[in-house]
Design a protein around this motif. Sequence first.
Motif, short mmCIF file in Angstrom:
data_model
loop_
_atom_site.label_atom_id
_atom_site.label_comp_id
_atom_site.label_asym_id
_atom_site.label_seq_id
_atom_site.Cartn_x
_atom_site.Cartn_y
_atom_site.Cartn_z
N UNK A 144 70.72 41.79 30.43
CA UNK A 144 69.47 41.24 30.96
C UNK A 144 69.63 40.80 32.41
N UNK A 145 70.70 40.02 32.67
CA UNK A 145 70.84 39.45 34.01
C UNK A 145 71.24 40.49 35.05
N UNK B 74 73.10 39.14 27.28
CA UNK B 74 72.79 38.34 28.46
C UNK B 74 73.21 39.07 29.73
N UNK C 191 65.75 42.51 33.55
CA UNK C 191 65.40 41.12 33.24
C UNK C 191 64.30 41.00 32.19
N UNK C 192 63.71 42.13 31.81
CA UNK C 192 62.68 42.05 30.77
C UNK C 192 63.27 42.16 29.36
N UNK D 180 75.58 35.39 18.71
CA UNK D 180 76.53 34.56 19.45
C UNK D 180 77.88 34.45 18.76
N UNK E 34 57.28 46.54 23.50
CA UNK E 34 56.37 45.50 24.00
C UNK E 34 54.96 46.02 23.77
N UNK F 146 64.45 41.08 26.07
CA UNK F 146 64.02 39.81 25.49
C UNK F 146 64.64 39.54 24.13
N UNK F 147 65.21 38.35 23.99
CA UNK F 147 65.81 37.91 22.73
C UNK F 147 65.84 36.40 22.75
N UNK F 148 65.75 35.78 21.57
CA UNK F 148 65.87 34.33 21.50
C UNK F 148 67.35 33.94 21.49
N UNK F 149 67.68 32.89 22.18
CA UNK F 149 69.04 32.35 22.13
C UNK F 149 68.99 30.97 22.76
N UNK F 150 69.89 30.09 22.34
CA UNK F 150 69.95 28.82 23.06
C UNK F 150 71.35 28.23 23.06
N UNK G 257 62.79 40.07 19.45
CA UNK G 257 62.11 38.86 18.97
C UNK G 257 61.18 39.20 17.82
N UNK H 257 68.05 35.24 38.43
CA UNK H 257 69.36 35.07 37.77
C UNK H 257 70.49 34.90 38.78
N UNK I 132 59.40 41.50 34.74
CA UNK I 132 58.73 41.84 33.48
C UNK I 132 57.25 41.49 33.61
N UNK J 127 60.46 36.01 28.72
CA UNK J 127 61.52 35.03 28.98
C UNK J 127 61.98 35.10 30.44
N UNK J 128 61.77 36.24 31.07
CA UNK J 128 62.08 36.36 32.50
C UNK J 128 61.28 35.31 33.27
N UNK K 17 73.16 23.83 25.88
CA UNK K 17 72.52 25.09 25.52
C UNK K 17 71.92 25.75 26.76
N UNK K 18 71.61 27.03 26.61
CA UNK K 18 70.95 27.78 27.67
C UNK K 18 69.59 27.16 28.00
N UNK L 38 58.46 41.49 20.28
CA UNK L 38 58.88 42.18 21.51
C UNK L 38 60.40 42.35 21.45
#
Lengths: 609, 296
Positions: free
Chosen positions: B98-99, B95, B103-104, B131, B66, B106-110, B157, A477, A521, A528-529, A208-209, B154
């Motif tokens: 963001x990258x 992603x 970079x701010x 995903x 935010x 924001x979202x949950x992921x894993x 999220x 990143x 951020x 999360x940053x 996972x990430x 935010x």
Amino acid sequence: MHEHDVIVVGAGGAGLRAAIAAQEAGADVAIVSKLHPVRSHTGAAEGGINAALRDADSWEDHAYDTMKGSDYLGDAPAVEALCQESPEEVIQLEHWGMPFSREEDGRVSQRPFGGLSFPRTTYAGAETGHQMLHTMYEQVVKRGITVYDEWHVMELAVTDEEDPADRTCHGVVAYDIQSGEISGFRADNGVILATGGMGQVFDHTTNAVANTGDGVAMAYRAGVPMEDMEFIQFHPTTLPSTGVLISEGVRGEGGILYNEDGERFMFEHGYANNDGELASRDVVSRAELTEVNEGRGIEDEYVHLDMRHLGEERILDRLENILHLAEDFEGADGLTEPMPVKPGQHYAMGGIETNEFGETAIGGLYAAGECACASVHGANRLGGNALPELIVFGKRAGRHAAGEEMGEAEVTTGKEGDWEPADYEFEVEVGETGGQGPAAADGGAVATDPDGVLEAEVERAKARVEELLSREGRNHAEIRSKVQETMTANVNVFREEGRLEETLGDLREAREAYKDVAVSDPSRTFNTDLIHTMETRNILDIAEALTMGALAREEFRGAHWRKEHQERKDENWLKHTLVSWNDGEPELWYKPTILEGENKTYEPKNRSY
Amino acid sequence: MSTQTPTQTEESSETDAEADAPSKGDERRDEKRRRAAEERARRQAEEAEKAAADEETVELKVFRYDPEVEGKQEPRFDTFHVPFTKGMTVLDALMYSRDTYDSSLTFRHSCRQAVCGSDAMFVNGGQKLACKTQISELEEPIRVEPLPHAEVRKDLVVDMEHFYDQMEAVEPYFQTNEYPDGELEEQRQTRENREKIKMSTRCIWCSACMSSCNIAAGDNEYLGPAAINKAYRFAMDEREGEDIKQKRLEIIEQEHGVWRCQTQFSCTEVCPKDIPLTEHIQELKREAVKNNLKFW
């Protein structure tokens, strides 16, 4: 400031089992995790749990298979503990309601897995990890165990004595992702690290990430040696575009691997004349990449895994989840066509050095699960041996940390007993000394009393976050992806000296770049940053130790293949590689493997399948 | 279509819980916020230019909010242009955004493979797991918003606490009064019974169902489809025994339980694991009726 008897960091299989065990032993236990427990990556494990449950099987056979699979780099006391206790732990899960796949008579099913001499892998479809994770979280809810979820642990509060063996861990410092609050968590009895894998060190991974090896890196910087880091398992069947895992269960049920010419290469090209597709994972991964490198891969990238002949009914009964994964993430219909697969980073055999109770060289600090190295898997882990490790060693660490009397450990930690320094000279400077400023993580805080060290660590963490948020600098990143690229290009299935040195150079550059890292951020809410930026430091430290081990180990053993050294060299290398952070000047050393078991010595044999 | 309005988060988690006095750090952060806003504007102008030159990009309109960052306290949509690659999912595109750009974001992921349940969101007006949602199957511009009917923390999220509370309200753990006698002996379960509960055990707690449910939106105490499904998973498990089942039916029959469901099937439609949630709720209703008749 929070205070509990036992703090468990991480809420996957090992962390949940440790918390339950500590609670059962009477401790006030809390779990601190950067993810809510059900988000943990144990949930992605598919294949199963090895356990010698039946009369025709025995823990001794399981131990023999595990030791052989480890290429004789496992430590027998840990291997035997795993195999002896796995059956009762599996039954415990069943008694907690885990929905295992069943036989006609209603008993738990078992299937064959690679490297096993008996079909002893218990499973729940191809979603064993999901069922195990949820079953254990249900028990955590039932028991009312405190969970601080979405709290990212930044550092351990470890005292500052010169010799790591004299240090004590008194708690952790964590950052509340929701609010930005930084708080100390005092652990009166012990801290158990159960932070899982470190797959994000590579860019093609089943992990996972969130699997950034946080616990391993924190323990390393606090003075605990990392053990056998060079041993990384590349799973032979991952989907080429995403790295999503296709379970070994497919081959266990009879799935076949073909190259572009339609040859069943595991047999036809002699990689494993007896076991074919069910040879050990390292053997199959190398076979696949050899096929691709010699021009017999499909699109010069992957091979085919075919399960069509198993028939729709059997596939739906036992491997349904695989159909969904292949469809959703690769657009392949496993019922009507072969699935494209290639090797991908899957599992770290090495990690935080522990004994068979999960204790580390630092007092009050434990580790269990993938982040730990007991060592059960040695140079190569067998399929179906990761999940039992979580529950057996999670439970052991939980009980021990809660103060249960468990006897004398046979596996040593740190520089107890026999050890020898390594004489390997790295061409590139490794480590990170001095002048880091508060933005970087480093070793322990300067204090020796329990409250002092925790408070000092909290202050340091606050300063670090403050600096990362307020200064200008580069985004993490880019640095992270450079690390992942060089690791995947050069520290993969096939390794050679020049390219490993080159990687150390790349990592040196990444370390330099990280000195200028900043978080753009500015928010304290769900930043999360910031979290990812801190994780990237952990990835860097792990990547470096891993590459150091890969360079120093001049032999071919298990998952570790070296171009210049094509043999297993038992006379020199029946020993573990250890890397100590040593306050920023990493030190490489070795200690012998323990091959003496309870009733027998495991004599190294040729590992053919 | 966005239906939700973000509300301010609670006091305790509003900003810096440490409540520092204004410091040099605050000044630096303010300065940084201003510069970050400028930088964002510059990058987005660049993106738009790039997008005009290159047709192989996809356009995402992403909800931003935010509670403590100037310029984000009022919800807005940011546009991102992402180079399209075959097989790209909504999560991949987020992603990348963001990258590469901000970079701010924001979202949950894993896990990236539809098992951790972190990244349920509202994509083009439907609850989806980012995903496992292919970009190629969506109309552009792709509108990405947080799950409706939950408090926005935010960006994408949302607060999951209410969902977790409901899940935990149904005694979501195995219970039995009887274990086999033998050492190392498992409880027996027929293949048929395992098959019966199989789909219900696949829940990944993503809360897409709860977000899609009109009843849950209007009745905050309604257990909701996921929690009822969890109760189903145990009530139908033959290993638990009749007495426990009795207790389970009482829990789901309460005022805010199964009888609230009006069988609109929205939960079933959005479930990323294809769990027949509405059917499970209906079956529990039938069980409850049968059970009540037995005791009349």
